[in-house]
Design a protein around this motif. Structure first.
Motif, PDB file in Angstrom:
ATOM      1  N   THR A  45     -43.880 -80.505  35.727  1.00  0.00           N
ATOM      2  CA  THR A  45     -43.500 -79.042  35.922  1.00  0.00           C
ATOM      3  C   THR A  45     -42.573 -79.037  36.960  1.00  0.00           C
ATOM      4  N   GLY A  46     -41.611 -78.153  36.739  1.00  0.00           N
ATOM      5  CA  GLY A  46     -40.938 -77.619  37.943  1.00  0.00           C
ATOM      6  C   GLY A  46     -41.409 -76.330  38.330  1.00  0.00           C
ATOM      7  N   ALA A  47     -41.457 -76.190  39.741  1.00  0.00           N
ATOM      8  CA  ALA A  47     -42.180 -75.176  40.394  1.00  0.00           C
ATOM      9  C   ALA A  47     -41.093 -74.516  41.539  1.00  0.00           C
ATOM     10  N   VAL A  48     -40.826 -73.264  41.153  1.00  0.00           N
ATOM     11  CA  VAL A  48     -39.995 -72.269  42.267  1.00  0.00           C
ATOM     12  C   VAL A  48     -40.993 -71.340  43.292  1.00  0.00           C
ATOM     13  N   PRO A  49     -40.978 -71.635  44.388  1.00  0.00           N
ATOM     14  CA  PRO A  49     -41.767 -70.749  45.100  1.00  0.00           C
ATOM     15  C   PRO A  49     -41.375 -69.343  45.291  1.00  0.00           C
ATOM     16  N   LEU A  50     -42.263 -68.243  45.142  1.00  0.00           N
ATOM     17  CA  LEU A  50     -42.005 -67.016  45.134  1.00  0.00           C
ATOM     18  C   LEU A  50     -42.705 -66.256  46.455  1.00  0.00           C
ATOM     19  N   SER A  51     -41.858 -65.187  46.390  1.00  0.00           N
ATOM     20  CA  SER A  51     -42.696 -64.071  47.504  1.00  0.00           C
ATOM     21  C   SER A  51     -42.618 -64.486  48.927  1.00  0.00           C
ATOM     22  N   SER A  52     -43.880 -64.121  49.507  1.00  0.00           N
ATOM     23  CA  SER A  52     -43.884 -64.481  50.929  1.00  0.00           C
ATOM     24  C   SER A  52     -44.214 -65.969  51.184  1.00  0.00           C
ATOM     25  N   PHE A  53     -44.711 -66.800  50.104  1.00  0.00           N
ATOM     26  CA  PHE A  53     -44.817 -68.281  50.126  1.00  0.00           C
ATOM     27  C   PHE A  53     -43.342 -68.668  50.418  1.00  0.00           C
TER      28      PHE A  53
END
Length: 218
Positions: A45-53
């Motif tokens: 998996t490739g994961a893109v951080p979102l929002s306040s994280f």
């Protein structure tokens, strides 16, 4: 001659009738369509951080994410299963001055977050189980074991917690061969974990795109 002709007519008629009444086994649906069965999938998996994280802690895409799942494909369009994974995010900042209690230190700060999500999930498939392409919607929920560690040079400040986690997504299975046992699974999933500590004050959110290989059996 008439007796021979009549006998030949009776034989041909009997053969045609038998051929019409005989079961055509080759027309039976696949066992994967007739019976419930099982499916195991390994994912990268490739994961893109979102929002306040992303805004407050780590904004770097991670490719150090893996999982394995077991799935029970029921006779209807729904399947259920469990998935266990590993996820790792990291970001290194330039050297800066930081306050640590009454001390002031100059160090390179490295931010990390490691997760071990353990989830139950359900998929709803839109096409038959033996279709070459099988799109589905996905929902999941469970807990995540987290390790939040901020390094100041060689010194660290680790925190471990267990927090609720959930996900929703869209995906599709692709059979390598119709009625075969092997295939690929592509899934896009929003994942959220209600973790709060240090720089993270509104939970951990990411958009995950995974590619997996599966084996199914009955």
């Amino acid at each position: 001659m008439k007796k021979i002709s009549m006998l030949a007519f009776l034989l041909i008629t009997s053969y045609v009738g038998f051929a019409q009444d005989a079961p055509k086994l080759y027309t039976l649906p696949s066992p994967f369509e007739r019976y419930s069965h099982y499916l195991a999938t390994v994912r990268l998996t490739g994961a893109v951080p979102l929002s306040s994280f992303s805004d407050a802690y780590i904004d770097k895409t991670s490719f150090e994410n893996y999982s394995i799942s077991m799935e029970w494909i029921m006779r209807g369009p729904v399947s259920v299963g469990g998935e266990v994974g590993y996820s790792y995010f990291q970001k290194r900042l330039p050297r800066d001055v930081y306050e640590n209690g009454e001390e002031t230190i100059s160090a390179v700060q490295t931010r990390t977050l490691t997760q071990y999500p353990i989830q139950f999930f359900a998929n709803y498939h839109f096409l038959p189980k033996n279709a070459t392409i099988q799109p589905y919607v996905h929902v999941s929920g469970g807990v995540s074991i987290l390790d939040y560690t901020v390094y100041y040079g060689i010194f660290s400040d680790p925190v471990q917690k267990i927090s609720p986690t959930y996900g929703v997504g869209l995906g599709s299975k692709f059979l390598f061969k119709r009625d075969g046992s092997f295939g690929a699974d592509v899934r896009v999933k929003y994942a959220g974990t209600s973790f709060k500590n240090g720089y993270i004050d509104k939970g951990v959110a990411s958009l995950n795109t995974s590619v997996g290989l599966f084996y199914r059996w009955w």
